[in-house]
Every structure is written in C-alpha cells, then in structure tokens.
Design a protein around this motif. Structure first.
Motif, PDB file in Angstrom:
ATOM      1  N   LEU A 163       0.826  -1.214   0.000  1.00  8.88           N
ATOM      2  CA  LEU A 163       0.000   0.000   0.000  1.00  8.88           C
ATOM      3  C   LEU A 163       0.855   1.256   0.000  1.00  8.88           C
ATOM      4  N   ARG A 164       1.948   1.225   0.754  1.00  3.93           N
ATOM      5  CA  ARG A 164       2.816   2.413   0.785  1.00  3.93           C
ATOM      6  C   ARG A 164       3.427   2.671  -0.583  1.00  3.93           C
ATOM      7  N   GLY A 167       0.618   4.045  -2.952  1.00  5.70           N
ATOM      8  CA  GLY A 167       0.155   5.420  -2.710  1.00  5.70           C
ATOM      9  C   GLY A 167      -1.349   5.465  -2.590  1.00  5.70           C
ATOM     10  N   GLU A 168      -1.929   6.590  -2.940  1.00  2.00           N
ATOM     11  CA  GLU A 168      -3.346   6.859  -2.705  1.00  2.00           C
ATOM     12  C   GLU A 168      -4.290   5.722  -3.125  1.00  2.00           C
ATOM     13  N   LEU A 169      -5.297   5.463  -2.318  1.00  2.00           N
ATOM     14  CA  LEU A 169      -6.297   4.430  -2.640  1.00  2.00           C
ATOM     15  C   LEU A 169      -7.524   5.092  -3.273  1.00  2.00           C
ATOM     16  N   PRO A 170      -8.322   4.334  -4.018  1.00  2.28           N
ATOM     17  CA  PRO A 170      -9.555   4.904  -4.584  1.00  2.28           C
ATOM     18  C   PRO A 170     -10.443   5.461  -3.463  1.00  2.28           C
TER      19      PRO A 170
ATOM     20  N   GLN B 192      -6.791   5.447   5.237  1.00  2.00           N
ATOM     21  CA  GLN B 192      -6.021   5.292   4.000  1.00  2.00           C
ATOM     22  C   GLN B 192      -4.662   5.960   4.073  1.00  2.00           C
ATOM     23  N   THR B 196      -0.828   4.463   3.634  1.00  2.00           N
ATOM     24  CA  THR B 196      -0.060   4.707   2.410  1.00  2.00           C
ATOM     25  C   THR B 196       1.095   5.673   2.618  1.00  2.00           C
TER      26      THR B 196
END
Lengths: 453, 453
Positions: A163-164, A167-170, B192, B196
């Motif tokens: 996840l890092r 980056g940004e998730l929906p 989130q 991230t």
C-alpha cells in the motif's frame, strides 16, 4: 415573501447569487460559486432560470464541470452540455471516475465519448467499455472497476508495504478485496483490521468471507436494499463465475435512494423525476398534456355515470350539490390506503400470504369510517336540506364508496405492479376513477331508487 | 395472485415464512429468520399481521433483538416492546451503540432505561445522558460519542502502535480525529493515509482540516443534506466551543433520507410514516377520521359553491354532468405544479428571487394546456350535447381553473412552508379545495351568465 426559508442554506446562497447576478458584477458570483461543492453547485444551477443558469455555468471552475454534470438532473444536464463546446466537454469529463463517466456517457455527443475513450490509457478504456456493456440501472453500471486486491498467501506486513508503494487508494476504500489467482472473489479485509493487527498476521486470518458479493446483473434497487439492510459502505461486484469486477460505494447508493424517492413523489403526479423546475414551456406542456389527456378520459368515464341520472338530478337538484362530496371523500380515503400499499410493495412487505388480511383490515376501517363520517355528513345534510331520506342515502352511499375505496386501494396497486407498471404512477389514476364512478353510481343510484316517487 | 413479486427477495422470504408458520413447524421458521440481518428481520416483522408477528418475534435470536427494534417503525416497535418483559428488554438494548440506544430510549419504559443506565460504566452512562440531552432530530441525537482521537504532535508510527494496542475501532471508522489538548477539533486523518504513508510522517502533515465539523444543534435534515452534497462517510460533531463531541456515520444518514422520503409520500395522504401496515383497526380509524373530517369540511366548501347555482342546474342538467370534469382536471394539473414545488422547496431551490419566474412559467403552461385540453373537451361536449355555447363555456372555465391551479400550485406550498407547516401534508388539501371551488365557480358562473336566457 422575503422571509421564506431564511434558515435554508441553499436558499440563502440563491439570494446572494441572484442579487450579485442582478447587479451584473460577475466577480463576486464566481467567488461565491467556487466555494461550493459540485453537488451544491448542481443544486444551485437547478434553481436558476435558464438565462441566469448559463451565466453561472460559465463561471464554474472548469475543474468542477464534470462533477457538476454528474450531480444535476438529466434535463438540466442536457442544457448545460449544449452550452459547452466539444473540447471543453472532453476536458471536463476525462478525469471523472469510471462509474461517473459511464453515468454521463449517454447524454454526451458520440464524438465527445470517442474523444474521451481515445484520451484514456488502454486499461481505463477497457474498464469504461466494460461498465457501459451492462444495462442501465444494474450493478454493472454502478460499479467502479478501480479496486485494490490482495492475495490470500501473504501477511499484513507485505500488504502494508504494497500500500505504501501504491500510494493513494480509490475514494471511499474501506476494505481491500482478497482474490484468487484467477481473480475470483474470496473475501475482504477492513483497513481497520490492517491497522489494529500485528504485522506478521496472515491475510487469511483477517479475511472476512461473510459478506456476499453483488451479482453484476442485480438491479440498482436491489443493490440499494442490500446496502441499507446491511449498513454497508462498499461492496464487491462479481460476474457469474465469481470473478471480481469492481466495487459499489455508498455515495452512489445514496443517490439511488434519493432518486427512488423523487420518482415516487413525482410519478404520483404524472411527472418525470428528471423534470427541470424551469423546463421550457413547450416541453413541459407536451409532457403534461399526455397526463391530463389520460385524466380527461377517466373524468368522462365518471361523467357518463352522472349522465345516466340526468332525470333524477332534474327532479332533485340538491343531488348535484352533494354528489361531489361522496366521490371526493371516497378518493381521499382510497388515497390513504394506496399510500400504505405503495410503501409496502416497495419494501416487498406485501404478498399473497398477507394481502387478504390487509383487505379485511381496510374494509373494516372503511365501514367504521363510513358510519362515523356518514353520520356527520347525514346530520349536516339534514340541517341543510331538511330531507331525512336524502341524509340516509348520502350516508349509505358514502359507506359503499369507502368500501370500494378500500378494495381498490389494496387491489389496484397489487394488480398494477403485477402487470409490470409502477403502482405510484398508475395506481392513483385508476383508483380515483373507481371512487368517482362508485361515488356517483351509489349516490345517484340509491337516490333514484329511494327518493324518486 | 401467487405470481406477484416473485422476483422480490423479501416477498419470497415472506411466503416461505408464512407457509412454515401455517404448518406450525417453528424450527424451520427460527432457522429462516436467523439467517437474516436485523434490518431484514425488521422488514419481515412489519409485513406480518400482529399474531404471526408475535410468534416470529419470539423466535428471533435474543442477540439481535436490540438491532431489530432499532430497524422497525415506531408503531411496530411499541408492539414488539409490549411483548417483552423488562429483563429481556434490558438484555436486548444494553449492548447497542449509544446513538441507537438514544434512538430507542423514548419508546422504552422508564424502568428499563434506568436499569440500562445502571448497568453501564460511568463513561458510557455520561455519554448516553449527553446524547439524550439534545433535541430529537438534531445532530446531537444522531451522533455516536465513541470516536478515536489523536494529537497533532505525533507521527504515523506512534498512531499505528496506539491503534494496535487499542484493538478494534468503532464501526465505520474511516477517519481518526485530530484534537487539541482541550479536545477541540482540528482536523481528520484518513485510515487510508495512515496505510499509504511512511511511518515517520507527522500527523500534522497528513491532517485534512478542510472538512467542516457539524454543529451539535444542526437539524438532521441539514446533516443529511451536507452528507449527500459532500459524499461523506462520517463527519465530526462539535459544540459551540469547537469541542469534539462525537461522530455521525452515513448509515444513520441513509435512514434519515429514507424517512424523509416516506414522510413525504405518506403525509401527502394525511398519514404518519410510522404507521404500521397492520395497525389495529381502532387506532387506524381514529387517525384517518381526523384527515377525512378535514377533507369533509373542504368538500362542503366546494359543495356550497354548487349550491349557489341550483337554479342554473335545474334549467340545464348537463351542467351537473360536466362540472366534475372542470373541477377534477384543475386538481390534476395543480397537483403536478405542487409536486414540482414540494421537491424544489425540499431542496432549497425556491426563494423570492425565482418564485415569480416560476409563476409566470406555470401560468403560461396552464393557458396553453387550457387551450389544448379545452378544445378537445369542447369538441367532445359539442358531440355529446350539441350545444356550441356550452362547449365554449366549459373550455373557458377549464382554462380559468388551470390558471388558478398554476397560481395555487406555486403559492400554496410556499405560503404553507412559510407558516411553518409541511407543504407535502397541507398543500394538497388546500390546493384541491381551490381547484374545486374555482372549477365549480367558473363553470357554473359562466354558464349562468352566458347560457341562461
């Protein structure tokens, strides 16, 4: 009039905006408009008559144009789109989420859709084409294919690193979806769980496989029902082979629920929920004409019943004075039953197993109401016309019409729904025709039998 | 009848359940019921007549009792509560979230509320008392005081360790709230973002201070509007000093939106949205009696207009045959305007700046419709009664009544709302009184002037 709705934020903005527009100073209008969210701008545009609407639309930050288009009714949307040239349109919509873009696509000129498709990378183009391949008002159309998936044979630590990197998730991601090698949906992991568990916990352990996935062909009404029955924020969408296709989020479901409500309220009056408050007179006229013509037909049906009793009325003109009361009161009491039934049908609460219980309940209420209101009515008629037999006739006719209203109020919406029509739309017209006909027939018929000597 | 709604899941469950109940085998009923979510059980209970409802209610897993009570309408809820003894009730509700418990509190016997308060630890008791201290239908009543807060002078790493120590987060937590030493709301951090970003990022950097907090005294309608205008999943609630008090989540907002919609649909028929589909006849009778009595009053008002023209009608009985058409068609066209206005008022789209534009638009539509439908009507009347003057009179009267309907359709809901009443509830009664009176007056009045020689 200036006092109306002072507490109401939108109305307040509307007045500020209107004053600024009238003064011709567009700078303050632009600043005011661009402090609003796209949904608020949409609401404001809907409340402006078309000439002012065009001026304000031109002042909206182009970055918000796409989102605003998503948030207005279809009729208003068409007008706004007509105000833009193709390049502006392409720029406005190309950065929208796939589900929003799919929502707009059918209102956009084909050339614009082609242009947008061309400007997309292959992955997004395929996603959009896939969403558009599903029928309107199905889960497939509502879903956003942009989902974050993880595999089962991994640990929290690996997921966190992934996840890092990503980056940004929906937007509104509250769960990651766990899929098999063949991208079949296996379960989901709450972001919460990732944050509250040790980094060496396995994904398998955290996976929740209880929440059923939504079938891509499910209707949007059913999707909304499931969301509100289960308090979901988002839900996975799968095809017949359980392959994960996308995800539906609560914000779209809120829109469906709002639309259902508007549809019900507007269609009871024979209107389309997409109707613009300021739709051009010619267009509004054409639409309402149809509804009024249907109603004219039913009104003649009721009139023709009265026509059969012209002789009776000529003898006793007070019948003409009183007959609208019997017909109208039947309509009022039938409408109450109809409202209960339409709600019950929408919630799936009515079926063969309980419909007769309902009929019996409503008929009993009708008879009690008929006696209660009938006595009151008889008393007034007696005082007015000094004719005890007339008072008896009107009370009896009212009770008969209330009973007809109860039967019609239960059976008409059930039948209308069974025939595949919308009970909220057609139910009222049919029911008031029944109560008008029965009201005139019972009152004038009984009068002919009992009062004509 | 057996075919109705076969596609509908609730109706299908209802039939299965009903069959099982009729067969007297309660084992399968219990199994069926306990595969459902509390909201689904609530819906199912609402669709059962009271005797069956009691039986099924007794079979619901006691663990779900509290949640089911939250999900049913008030009238049904009262019945279910009456079926339980105090100990059962305390057990059912004591584990509910604070906001749900607050929602139920006024329907519970005082002794049960006291018992529940006693069973709580001090923190939760104070929280519940605080929530209950706010007025119904305000943000204070909707909020859940159980929120996770962090301080600004810390890093992602520390927050992650804190969360792992804390364990499970409250349901639907999508953000943590950042507060000052004095617990003032400063901003929020998305889960989130925690997932991230690097673990040494400071909380300050990730904090989003753009979303405004909701004032604890805000009405629930306004809360719902803000949620859907901004696509929020949750929002912080603060007092006048910006102290963070709790959090409102989208699932409660969905309930508000559903209730608003039900309220509008039901109140247009003079019903309460809490009304039980199977409410006892005596209770339903009393409630509807009031509405019908009001309508009886307005019906007499219209009748008294007809009463003024008895002489004219005695001369020309065809007037009695045709007069319901003029009155009824006016009602239909006014109802269309009313539906548009009620929606516009609910969305805050109507104010002093645009109401005259609306009136002018509706009056033009009314006149065009009056001419169009009027010509059609005149033609039919001519063929039926062979009286050109009568045909002219009815067309003119219809146009006059359409115009009255347009004016009434715009001004009545605005005035009703201004006087603090619900336009959906009172608007229809007043409007149809206007169209009945104007319909009879214009038709019979013109007939007296032009046809009586």
């Amino acid at each position: 009039m200036a006092e109306i709705l002072r507490h109401d934020k939108t109305a307040r903005q509307l007045r500020l905006l209107s004053d600024a527009l009238d003064s011709g100073r567009l700078g303050p209008v632009r600043r005011l408009v661009n402090t609003l969210s796209p949904a608020e701008i949409g609401n404001l545009l809907e409340s402006l008559p078309p000439p002012k609407r065009s001026v304000v639309w031109g002042l909206v930050d182009p970055e918000d144009d796409g989102e605003v288009l998503v948030h207005v009714g279809e009729e208003v949307r068409e007008g706004l789109i007509a105000d833009m040239d193709p390049d502006e349109l392409v720029a406005a919509v190309e950065d929208l989420d796939i589900d929003d873009l799919a929502d707009l696509a059918e209102d956009l000129p084909d050339t614009v859709v082609d242009e947008v498709l061309k400007s997309m990378d292959r992955e997004n183009r395929e996603r959009l084409e896939q969403v558009l391949s599903y029928e309107e008002d199905t889960a497939g159309r509502l879903m956003n294919p942009d989902v974050v998936t993880v595999r089962t044979d991994t640990t929290v630590d690996v997921v966190l690193r992934f996840l890092r990197l990503r980056g940004e998730l929906p937007e509104h991601t509250d769960h990651l979806y766990v899929v098999s090698k063949r991208h079949q949906y296996l379960g989901r992991i709450a972001l919460q769980a990732l944050l509250t568990h040790d980094s060496n916990t396995s994904v398998n352990e955290l996976m929740d496989d209880e929440q059923p996935a939504i079938d891509v062909h499910e209707t949007s009404d059913e999707v909304a029902r499931q969301f509100s029955d289960h308090d979901w924020i988002s839900a996975p969408v799968v095809d017949d082979n359980n392959i994960l296709l996308g995800r539906i989020t609560i914000d779209d479901v809120v829109d469906i629920i709002r639309n259902q409500a508007e549809h019900q309220a507007m269609s009871a009056a024979g209107l389309d929920e997409e109707e613009d408050l300021f739709s051009p007179v010619r267009r509004a006229f054409r639409r309402r004409m149809l509804w009024l013509t249907i109603n004219l037909g039913t009104a003649f049906l009721a009139s023709s019943v009265v026509g059969q009793f012209q002789g009776t009325i000529a003898h006793l003109v007070s019948l003409a004075v009183l007959m609208p009361i019997v017909a109208g009161m039947g309509g009022n009491s039938g409408t109450q039953v109809l409202a209960l039934m339409v709600r019950g049908l929408a919630l799936g609460q009515i079926g063969p197993s309980n419909v007769m219980t309902l009929v019996w309940k409503e008929v009993r209420i009708a008879i009690i109401n008929g006696i209660g209101i009938g006595l009151l009515l008889a008393l007034i008629v007696l005082l007015w016309f000094h004719d005890p037999m007339l008072a008896f006739v009107i009370a009896l006719a009212l009770t008969i019409n209330f009973t007809a209203a109860a039967l019609g109020g239960v059976f008409v919406p059930v039948m209308v729904k069974r025939m595949g029509f919308d009970p909220a739309l057609a139910g009222g017209v049919i029911l008031t025709t029944i109560t008008d006909v029965m009201g005139f027939l019972s009152f004038l018929g009984l009068a002919t039998l009992l009062l004509m000597r």
